[in-house]
Each structure stands twice: as structure tokens, then as C-alpha cells.
Design a protein around this motif. Structure first.
Motif, PDB file in Angstrom:
ATOM      1  N   GLU A  15       0.715  -1.189   0.105  1.00 33.61           N
ATOM      2  CA  GLU A  15       0.068  -0.126   0.142  1.00 33.61           C
ATOM      3  C   GLU A  15       0.954   1.181  -0.206  1.00 33.61           C
ATOM      4  O   GLU A  15       0.338   2.264  -0.337  1.00 33.61           O
ATOM      5  CB  GLU A  15      -0.872   0.030   1.284  1.00 33.61           C
ATOM      6  N   GLU A  16       2.192   1.197   0.391  1.00 36.74           N
ATOM      7  CA  GLU A  16       3.113   2.380   0.379  1.00 36.74           C
ATOM      8  C   GLU A  16       3.927   2.412  -0.947  1.00 36.74           C
ATOM      9  O   GLU A  16       4.394   3.296  -1.060  1.00 36.74           O
ATOM     10  CB  GLU A  16       4.122   2.115   1.411  1.00 36.74           C
ATOM     11  N   ILE A  17       3.779   1.578  -2.025  1.00 32.62           N
ATOM     12  CA  ILE A  17       4.498   1.600  -2.781  1.00 32.62           C
ATOM     13  C   ILE A  17       3.672   2.110  -4.140  1.00 32.62           C
ATOM     14  O   ILE A  17       2.511   2.024  -4.292  1.00 32.62           O
ATOM     15  CB  ILE A  17       4.929   0.190  -3.542  1.00 32.62           C
ATOM     16  N   ASP A  18       4.376   3.124  -4.801  1.00 34.71           N
ATOM     17  CA  ASP A  18       3.660   3.919  -5.955  1.00 34.71           C
ATOM     18  C   ASP A  18       4.113   3.289  -7.233  1.00 34.71           C
ATOM     19  O   ASP A  18       5.231   3.207  -7.837  1.00 34.71           O
ATOM     20  CB  ASP A  18       4.039   5.400  -5.887  1.00 34.71           C
ATOM     21  N   TYR A  19       3.174   2.418  -7.976  1.00 38.50           N
ATOM     22  CA  TYR A  19       3.484   1.626  -8.960  1.00 38.50           C
ATOM     23  C   TYR A  19       3.379   2.417 -10.347  1.00 38.50           C
ATOM     24  O   TYR A  19       3.741   2.062 -11.334  1.00 38.50           O
ATOM     25  CB  TYR A  19       2.398   0.608  -8.990  1.00 38.50           C
ATOM     26  N   SER A  20       3.007   3.869 -10.024  1.00 39.23           N
ATOM     27  CA  SER A  20       3.049   4.586 -11.124  1.00 39.23           C
ATOM     28  C   SER A  20       4.454   5.035 -11.757  1.00 39.23           C
ATOM     29  O   SER A  20       4.774   5.393 -12.920  1.00 39.23           O
ATOM     30  CB  SER A  20       2.163   5.811 -11.272  1.00 39.23           C
TER      31      SER A  20
END
Length: 151
Positions: A15-20
Motif C-alpha cells: 500500500e506504500e509503493i507507488d506503482y506509477s
């Protein structure tokens, strides 16, 4: 004391990882770069296999030729991650090539001293010291204890 049901909601790493954003260590062209490196290393020559150590999977040869009769044996001139054990000299006394590099009885492979055999030095993986073949007097490596993969 708070029970687990009453504690704050735990946030997972996902939930903390920005996959963009493209990951820092990802390279979509890595396979192409690896193939170009291999072509450059071989300088246009072909190989029957890429050989790895059976104990630690370290690459030990990028360019080799498979034995015509004993398909689990290979020979090469150029190797990587290998050490020749110059402290030990083996004597090859007219035994079939199928046992070169394998542990055999003293009657088949003896310490140097006999005049009618070829002198061989054991070759070991430089990473884990596993014996993987022999080095002959013509400076050719003969591998018998390796894992082959497609070149």
C-alpha cells in the motif's frame, strides 16, 4: 491494553509503493543487453553450451565444444571463474575419456610419476572450490562435472 482488533490499522508495504513510477532497478532492455554482451564476448564463434558449476551455479565457460562420444563432457580454451590446482598433478594412463575429471581409484589415476601418461591438473570453481574438470599439457580445459545450458 489494546487488543489486536482495536489497534491501529497496519499498513502493508504494497500500500506504500507507488506503482506509477518505474522501479529503480528495473531494465526492460536487460535481455537484449546481455545477448549483445555474449555476442561480443564470443566474437562471432559458436558454442555447444554455457557451463556452470554444479555446486554454486557460477558460470565457468561461455564457449566450449561437446565431446563427440561422451555427451556430458566438454572442452574449452577460454574459461571464467576457474582455478587450475597446480599443486596437484594427475596422471592419465590410457583410461577412457569418460573418467577424466571424475574421482577414480588410484590404479586409474595416479600422482605424476609414470612416463607413459598425460599430465593433468585438476580445475576447480573459483567461487566454491568444487572440482569441475582437468587442465591438460596442451592448455585445454576438459570439463566433466558441470551443468550445461543452452548458449
Amino acid at each position: 491494553m489494546d487488543s489486536p482488533a482495536n489497534s491501529q490499522k497496519t499498513v502493508s508495504d504494497d500500500e506504500e509503493i507507488d506503482y506509477s513510477i518505474k522501479p529503480e532497478f528495473y531494465d526492460s532492455d536487460l535481455d537484449v543487453k546481455d545477448e549483445l554482451w555474449m555476442v561480443k564476448k564470443r566474437d562471432g564463434r559458436t558454442s555447444d553450451a554455457v557451463l556452470s558449476c554444479p555446486a554454486c551455479f557460477t558460470t565457468v565457460c561461455l564457449e566450449c565444444q561437446r565431446h563427440e562420444q561422451y555427451v556430458t563432457q566438454y572442452r574449452a580454451v577460454f574459461v571464467v571463474n576457474c582455478k587450475v590446482d597446480e599443486n596437484r598433478v594427475l596422471q592419465h594412463n590410457s583410461t577412457p575419456p569418460s573418467i577424466v575429471g571424475k574421482r577414480t581409484r588410484d590404479s586409474e589415476k595416479q600422482e605424476a610419476g609414470s612416463a607413459d601418461g598425460e599430465r593433468l591438473n585438476p580445475v576447480v570453481c573459483s567461487t566454491c572450490s568444487t572440482e569441475i574438470g582437468v587442465f591438460d599439457s596442451e592448455e585445454i580445459y576438459h570439463f566433466s562435472n558441470v551443468i550445461p545450458s543452452e548458449p
